[in-house]
Motif scaffolding. Structure first.
Motif, PDB file in Angstrom:
ATOM      1  N   ARG A 221      49.608 -30.636 -28.558  1.00 29.06           N
ATOM      2  CA  ARG A 221      51.077 -30.734 -28.546  1.00 29.06           C
ATOM      3  C   ARG A 221      51.692 -29.613 -27.721  1.00 29.06           C
ATOM      4  NH1 ARG A 221      50.542 -31.899 -34.065  1.00 29.06           N
ATOM      5  NH2 ARG A 221      51.149 -29.793 -34.695  1.00 29.06           N
ATOM      6  N   HIS A 222      50.985 -28.484 -27.617  1.00 33.47           N
ATOM      7  CA  HIS A 222      51.505 -27.338 -26.865  1.00 33.47           C
ATOM      8  C   HIS A 222      50.467 -26.887 -25.860  1.00 33.47           C
ATOM      9  CE1 HIS A 222      54.773 -26.683 -29.796  1.00 33.47           C
ATOM     10  NE2 HIS A 222      53.885 -26.994 -30.712  1.00 33.47           N
ATOM     11  N   PRO A 223      50.304 -27.634 -24.766  1.00 31.72           N
ATOM     12  CA  PRO A 223      49.237 -27.325 -23.810  1.00 31.72           C
ATOM     13  C   PRO A 223      49.341 -25.927 -23.196  1.00 31.72           C
ATOM     14  CG  PRO A 223      50.409 -29.335 -23.174  1.00 31.72           C
ATOM     15  CD  PRO A 223      51.090 -28.816 -24.378  1.00 31.72           C
ATOM     16  N   SER A 224      50.536 -25.341 -23.203  1.00 29.17           N
ATOM     17  CA  SER A 224      50.662 -24.008 -22.616  1.00 29.17           C
ATOM     18  C   SER A 224      49.835 -22.989 -23.391  1.00 29.17           C
ATOM     19  CB  SER A 224      52.121 -23.558 -22.585  1.00 29.17           C
ATOM     20  OG  SER A 224      52.596 -23.406 -23.911  1.00 29.17           O
ATOM     21  N   LEU A 225      49.429 -23.344 -24.595  1.00 29.96           N
ATOM     22  CA  LEU A 225      48.598 -22.443 -25.387  1.00 29.96           C
ATOM     23  C   LEU A 225      47.249 -22.194 -24.745  1.00 29.96           C
ATOM     24  CD1 LEU A 225      49.075 -23.499 -29.107  1.00 29.96           C
ATOM     25  CD2 LEU A 225      49.776 -21.416 -27.986  1.00 29.96           C
ATOM     26  N   LEU A 226      46.822 -23.108 -23.878  1.00 36.32           N
ATOM     27  CA  LEU A 226      45.522 -22.939 -23.248  1.00 36.32           C
ATOM     28  C   LEU A 226      45.628 -22.354 -21.848  1.00 36.32           C
ATOM     29  CD1 LEU A 226      43.475 -26.098 -24.218  1.00 36.32           C
ATOM     30  CD2 LEU A 226      43.447 -23.845 -25.258  1.00 36.32           C
ATOM     31  N   LYS A 227      46.824 -21.950 -21.477  1.00 38.10           N
ATOM     32  CA  LYS A 227      47.010 -21.428 -20.115  1.00 38.10           C
ATOM     33  C   LYS A 227      46.048 -20.278 -19.823  1.00 38.10           C
ATOM     34  CE  LYS A 227      51.080 -19.738 -19.082  1.00 38.10           C
ATOM     35  NZ  LYS A 227      52.398 -19.385 -18.514  1.00 38.10           N
ATOM     36  N   ASN A 228      45.883 -19.390 -20.780  1.00 34.56           N
ATOM     37  CA  ASN A 228      45.024 -18.239 -20.520  1.00 34.56           C
ATOM     38  C   ASN A 228      43.539 -18.560 -20.668  1.00 34.56           C
ATOM     39  OD1 ASN A 228      45.171 -18.545 -23.287  1.00 34.56           O
ATOM     40  ND2 ASN A 228      45.048 -16.370 -23.729  1.00 34.56           N
ATOM     41  N   MET A 229      43.213 -19.827 -20.944  1.00 35.45           N
ATOM     42  CA  MET A 229      41.807 -20.203 -21.058  1.00 35.45           C
ATOM     43  C   MET A 229      41.270 -20.768 -19.747  1.00 35.45           C
ATOM     44  SD  MET A 229      40.994 -19.300 -24.022  1.00 35.45           S
ATOM     45  CE  MET A 229      39.355 -19.920 -23.848  1.00 35.45           C
ATOM     46  N   THR A 230      42.100 -20.709 -18.715  1.00 31.33           N
ATOM     47  CA  THR A 230      41.626 -21.173 -17.401  1.00 31.33           C
ATOM     48  C   THR A 230      41.902 -20.089 -16.386  1.00 31.33           C
ATOM     49  OG1 THR A 230      42.010 -23.496 -17.875  1.00 31.33           O
ATOM     50  CG2 THR A 230      41.981 -22.875 -15.579  1.00 31.33           C
ATOM     51  N   LEU A 231      40.893 -19.766 -15.598  1.00 32.53           N
ATOM     52  CA  LEU A 231      41.059 -18.758 -14.564  1.00 32.53           C
ATOM     53  C   LEU A 231      40.893 -19.446 -13.220  1.00 32.53           C
ATOM     54  CD1 LEU A 231      38.898 -15.908 -16.092  1.00 32.53           C
ATOM     55  CD2 LEU A 231      41.374 -15.963 -15.936  1.00 32.53           C
ATOM     56  N   SER A 232      42.017 -19.655 -12.529  1.00 36.22           N
ATOM     57  CA  SER A 232      41.918 -20.344 -11.243  1.00 36.22           C
ATOM     58  C   SER A 232      41.122 -19.522 -10.239  1.00 36.22           C
ATOM     59  CB  SER A 232      43.304 -20.667 -10.704  1.00 36.22           C
ATOM     60  OG  SER A 232      44.121 -19.523 -10.782  1.00 36.22           O
ATOM     61  N   HIS A 233      41.021 -18.202 -10.490  1.00 36.00           N
ATOM     62  CA  HIS A 233      40.245 -17.346  -9.596  1.00 36.00           C
ATOM     63  C   HIS A 233      38.810 -17.834  -9.480  1.00 36.00           C
ATOM     64  CE1 HIS A 233      43.221 -14.916 -11.778  1.00 36.00           C
ATOM     65  NE2 HIS A 233      43.442 -14.308 -10.631  1.00 36.00           N
TER      66      HIS A 233
ATOM     67  N   PRO B  96      67.671 -21.315 -26.116  1.00 39.97           N
ATOM     68  CA  PRO B  96      66.473 -21.096 -25.315  1.00 39.97           C
ATOM     69  C   PRO B  96      65.255 -21.757 -25.959  1.00 39.97           C
ATOM     70  CG  PRO B  96      67.472 -19.005 -25.947  1.00 39.97           C
ATOM     71  CD  PRO B  96      68.251 -20.068 -26.607  1.00 39.97           C
ATOM     72  N   ALA B  97      64.283 -22.055 -25.131  1.00 42.01           N
ATOM     73  CA  ALA B  97      63.040 -22.614 -25.652  1.00 42.01           C
ATOM     74  C   ALA B  97      62.413 -21.599 -26.593  1.00 42.01           C
ATOM     75  CB  ALA B  97      62.094 -22.905 -24.497  1.00 42.01           C
ATOM     76  N   THR B  98      61.776 -22.089 -27.610  1.00 43.87           N
ATOM     77  CA  THR B  98      61.147 -21.150 -28.540  1.00 43.87           C
ATOM     78  C   THR B  98      59.700 -20.913 -28.148  1.00 43.87           C
ATOM     79  OG1 THR B  98      60.683 -23.040 -29.923  1.00 43.87           O
ATOM     80  CG2 THR B  98      62.536 -21.669 -30.574  1.00 43.87           C
ATOM     81  N   MET B  99      59.215 -19.786 -28.631  1.00 45.73           N
ATOM     82  CA  MET B  99      57.832 -19.443 -28.386  1.00 45.73           C
ATOM     83  C   MET B  99      57.210 -19.312 -29.767  1.00 45.73           C
ATOM     84  SD  MET B  99      56.673 -16.259 -26.032  1.00 45.73           S
ATOM     85  CE  MET B  99      56.420 -16.642 -24.321  1.00 45.73           C
ATOM     86  N   ASN B 100      56.164 -20.084 -30.008  1.00 43.73           N
ATOM     87  CA  ASN B 100      55.578 -19.955 -31.338  1.00 43.73           C
ATOM     88  C   ASN B 100      54.607 -18.772 -31.367  1.00 43.73           C
ATOM     89  OD1 ASN B 100      52.886 -20.814 -30.615  1.00 43.73           O
ATOM     90  ND2 ASN B 100      53.625 -22.923 -30.617  1.00 43.73           N
ATOM     91  N   ALA B 101      54.082 -18.500 -32.542  1.00 40.61           N
ATOM     92  CA  ALA B 101      53.267 -17.297 -32.723  1.00 40.61           C
ATOM     93  C   ALA B 101      52.090 -17.255 -31.753  1.00 40.61           C
ATOM     94  CB  ALA B 101      52.762 -17.216 -34.165  1.00 40.61           C
ATOM     95  N   PHE B 102      51.430 -18.416 -31.558  1.00 42.58           N
ATOM     96  CA  PHE B 102      50.248 -18.398 -30.706  1.00 42.58           C
ATOM     97  C   PHE B 102      50.608 -18.236 -29.233  1.00 42.58           C
ATOM     98  CE2 PHE B 102      46.932 -18.875 -33.671  1.00 42.58           C
ATOM     99  CZ  PHE B 102      47.440 -19.613 -34.722  1.00 42.58           C
ATOM    100  N   GLU B 103      51.752 -18.821 -28.828  1.00 40.36           N
ATOM    101  CA  GLU B 103      52.188 -18.639 -27.445  1.00 40.36           C
ATOM    102  C   GLU B 103      52.452 -17.165 -27.191  1.00 40.36           C
ATOM    103  OE1 GLU B 103      55.339 -21.434 -27.731  1.00 40.36           O
ATOM    104  OE2 GLU B 103      54.294 -22.964 -26.565  1.00 40.36           O
ATOM    105  N   LEU B 104      53.042 -16.521 -28.178  1.00 41.00           N
ATOM    106  CA  LEU B 104      53.317 -15.089 -28.067  1.00 41.00           C
ATOM    107  C   LEU B 104      52.005 -14.306 -27.984  1.00 41.00           C
ATOM    108  CD1 LEU B 104      55.350 -12.765 -28.239  1.00 41.00           C
ATOM    109  CD2 LEU B 104      55.209 -12.917 -30.711  1.00 41.00           C
ATOM    110  N   ILE B 105      51.076 -14.639 -28.876  1.00 45.43           N
ATOM    111  CA  ILE B 105      49.802 -13.935 -28.930  1.00 45.43           C
ATOM    112  C   ILE B 105      49.049 -14.084 -27.616  1.00 45.43           C
ATOM    113  CG2 ILE B 105      47.492 -14.069 -29.972  1.00 45.43           C
ATOM    114  CD1 ILE B 105      48.958 -14.830 -32.635  1.00 45.43           C
ATOM    115  N   SER B 106      49.118 -15.284 -27.014  1.00 46.03           N
ATOM    116  CA  SER B 106      48.339 -15.519 -25.796  1.00 46.03           C
ATOM    117  C   SER B 106      48.855 -14.765 -24.591  1.00 46.03           C
ATOM    118  CB  SER B 106      48.274 -17.016 -25.492  1.00 46.03           C
ATOM    119  OG  SER B 106      49.546 -17.485 -25.132  1.00 46.03           O
ATOM    120  N   THR B 107      49.987 -14.042 -24.736  1.00 45.99           N
ATOM    121  CA  THR B 107      50.451 -13.255 -23.601  1.00 45.99           C
ATOM    122  C   THR B 107      49.770 -11.891 -23.544  1.00 45.99           C
ATOM    123  OG1 THR B 107      52.299 -12.269 -24.807  1.00 45.99           O
ATOM    124  CG2 THR B 107      52.730 -14.332 -23.662  1.00 45.99           C
ATOM    125  N   SER B 108      48.923 -11.603 -24.520  1.00 41.85           N
ATOM    126  CA  SER B 108      48.268 -10.288 -24.559  1.00 41.85           C
ATOM    127  C   SER B 108      47.423 -10.036 -23.316  1.00 41.85           C
ATOM    128  CB  SER B 108      47.377 -10.186 -25.784  1.00 41.85           C
ATOM    129  OG  SER B 108      46.513  -9.066 -25.665  1.00 41.85           O
TER     130      SER B 108
END
Lengths: 252, 236
Positions: A221-233, B96-108
């Motif tokens: 439902r939130h594909p952006s969650l996997l953004k950091n799981m792909t390294l285009s490099h 604004p669009a919300t950021m859930n906990a995991f989206e926030l965490i994945s910016t680390s």
């Protein structure tokens, strides 16, 4: 002792019994001293430790077969691995400080996420990341790697205590950690609110924890969650690390 | 190992495959290296080939840069899109669009392994982010106020802004997208990323912009440890 050794040198031909005995005792002593010097200088890093580098083309081929990388790409990754693994301790494997240095530009400090990443890379649990472990883990980040692998890797990253569930407490810990990284804090109420909202979305059976299935559905439902799981490099790793070209065993 | 082929060898497809190639791989390569374009295998046939299909994943093109079509569609003046273009200031009816906990965490930084490659190659990041405790509206106005005197046109749509540099740089005009996410009622995460143009110019732009934004930025996610940055600075 000194004069005895001098006489050993001067009389290069047949040794008397006495001199043979001296030689017999001296040489082991010298060997022991040499070993001690070697051992202690190792501690101070004066001499490079024996490297545990893979030298075989066969290893590269095997790793290529076990991953989405070509042999050339494995060779390029090896160049990267060598740079990372020699940044602090030059012994052919990546230590936690070296990973920290690479990701945070400082080899010190406590970071929850670094620990998780390091743990997941260190398959054999021997406290260092060796090249084959490096390849296996980084393979998940390849753009063409199956999404299921990425979902699974992310789940294991966030399952701090490795219980097979992402518990509410773990999420709270991680949110606090990322806010600390941002040098920001939030009141406990606001923290709980963020987590409430997330769990309302993710925790389908409302049991206060997220299991594998719920995680999968949530990520889809939130594909952006996997953004950091792909390294285009990784698609252009051979151009990023061209020094392998001179050593390659594979024709282009 | 360099391989030199004569023209003759190329015309006759006179080559040999390394010993460890499987026979199906060799067959496929032979079909690809067919000198006769009429009998040579086509792309669609390659995709259908058994050896090729083994473990093949059709490419998933992830957007490394913000697709400008995407952003353009949002800002489309024709009025077809559901969200109307706004170049004049208006009351914001949406949030604004919300950021859930995991989206926030994945910016680390610890979870973004791109740094492993970037640092080695001296590459610089094309995006950065910072947190702010100001309300989203205020952040928007502040960014606009800071960007315009720098020679950047501002287009806003809800909480996504497009900044377009008026001057042409090394790789054309610099275009930057900023997006605001609501993490908690009093905390926003602002993402600033380059969508077009030279990355080093993006860095300069961001450094200048952040001096203008000092009072709204809480702290950034990537404070340089060289001591020069009192405020936000892009990751290297």
């Amino acid at each position: 002792m000194g004069s005895t050794s001098k006489s050993l040198f001067l009389r290069s031909s047949s040794l008397t019994i006495g001199e043979s005995i001296c030689a017999a005792t001296m040489i082991p002593i010298v060997a022991v001293i040499d070993f001690l010097i070697f051992a202690t200088t190792n501690c101070f890093g004066f001499r490079p430790r024996p490297k545990k580098f893979l030298c075989g083309f066969a290893d590269f081929t095997r790793l290529a077969n076990e991953s989405r990388f070509s042999v050339n790409e494995i060779e390029a990754l090896y160049e990267l691995f060598k740079k990372l693994s020699s940044s602090i301790i030059d012994d052919g494997s990546i230590h936690k400080e070296e990973l920290q240095l690479a990701l945070f530009h400082a080899p010190y400090g406590i970071n929850l996420f670094l620990d998780r990443v390091f743990d997941l890379f260190d398959e054999k649990r021997n406290g260092v990341i060796e090249f084959d472990e490096f390849v296996h883990a980084i393979n998940v980040f390849h753009p063409y790697s199956p999404v299921e692998d990425k979902i699974d890797f992310a789940f294991r990253l966030y399952d701090l205590r490795q219980t097979g569930f992402i518990e509410r407490e773990e999420v709270k810990q991680m949110v606090i950690a990322i806010l600390m990284e941002c040098e920001t804090t939030l009141s406990d109420d606001l923290l709980e609110e963020i987590i409430d909202k997330t769990f309302a979305d993710a925790d389908a059976d409302k049991d206060g924890q997220i299991n594998k299935e719920e995680w999968k559905a949530f990520v889809l439902r939130h594909p952006s969650l996997l953004k950091n799981m792909t390294l285009s490099h990784l698609k252009c790793v051979t151009t990023l690390f061209p020094s392998f070209v001179y050593n390659t065993g594979v024709e282009d | 190992m360099e391989v030199f082929l004569t023209h003759n060898q190329i015309f006759k497809a006179d080559f040999s495959c390394p010993l460890w190639f499987s026979s199906s791989a060799k067959k496929l390569i032979k079909k690809i290296l067919d000198p006769n374009p009429l009998t040579r295998i086509t792309i669609s046939e390659i995709i259908e080939n058994d050896w090729f299909k083994k473990g093949y994943m059709p490419p998933m093109f992830e957007q490394a840069d913000v697709s400008l079509d995407d952003v353009d569609a949002i800002f489309n003046e024709s009025g077809d899109s559901q969200n109307l273009v706004v170049e004049r200031r208006e009351e914001w009816s949406s949030v604004p669009a919300t950021m859930n906990a995991f989206e926030l965490i994945s910016t680390s930084q610890g979870l973004n392994l791109g740094s492993l490659f970037e640092k080695q190659m001296g590459l610089v990041k094309q995006e950065t982010r910072f947190t702010s405790k100001c309300p989203a509206n205020e952040i928007i106005s502040k960014i606009e106020a800071a960007a315009m005197p720098m020679g950047f046109g501002v287009k806003k749509n809800n909480y996504k802004m497009k900044l377009l540099g008026e001057k042409t740089g090394r790789k054309g005009h610099l275009a930057v997208t900023t997006e605001i996410f609501q993490v908690a009622p009093s905390l926003c995460m602002v993402e600033v990323r380059k969508s077009k143009g030279d990355t080093l110019e993006f860095h300069t732009f961001y450094n200048n912009l952040s001096t203008g934004l000092k009072d709204i930025v809480w702290k950034t996610t990537d404070v340089e440890k060289d001591g020069s940055a009192a405020g936000p600075s892009p990751r290297r």
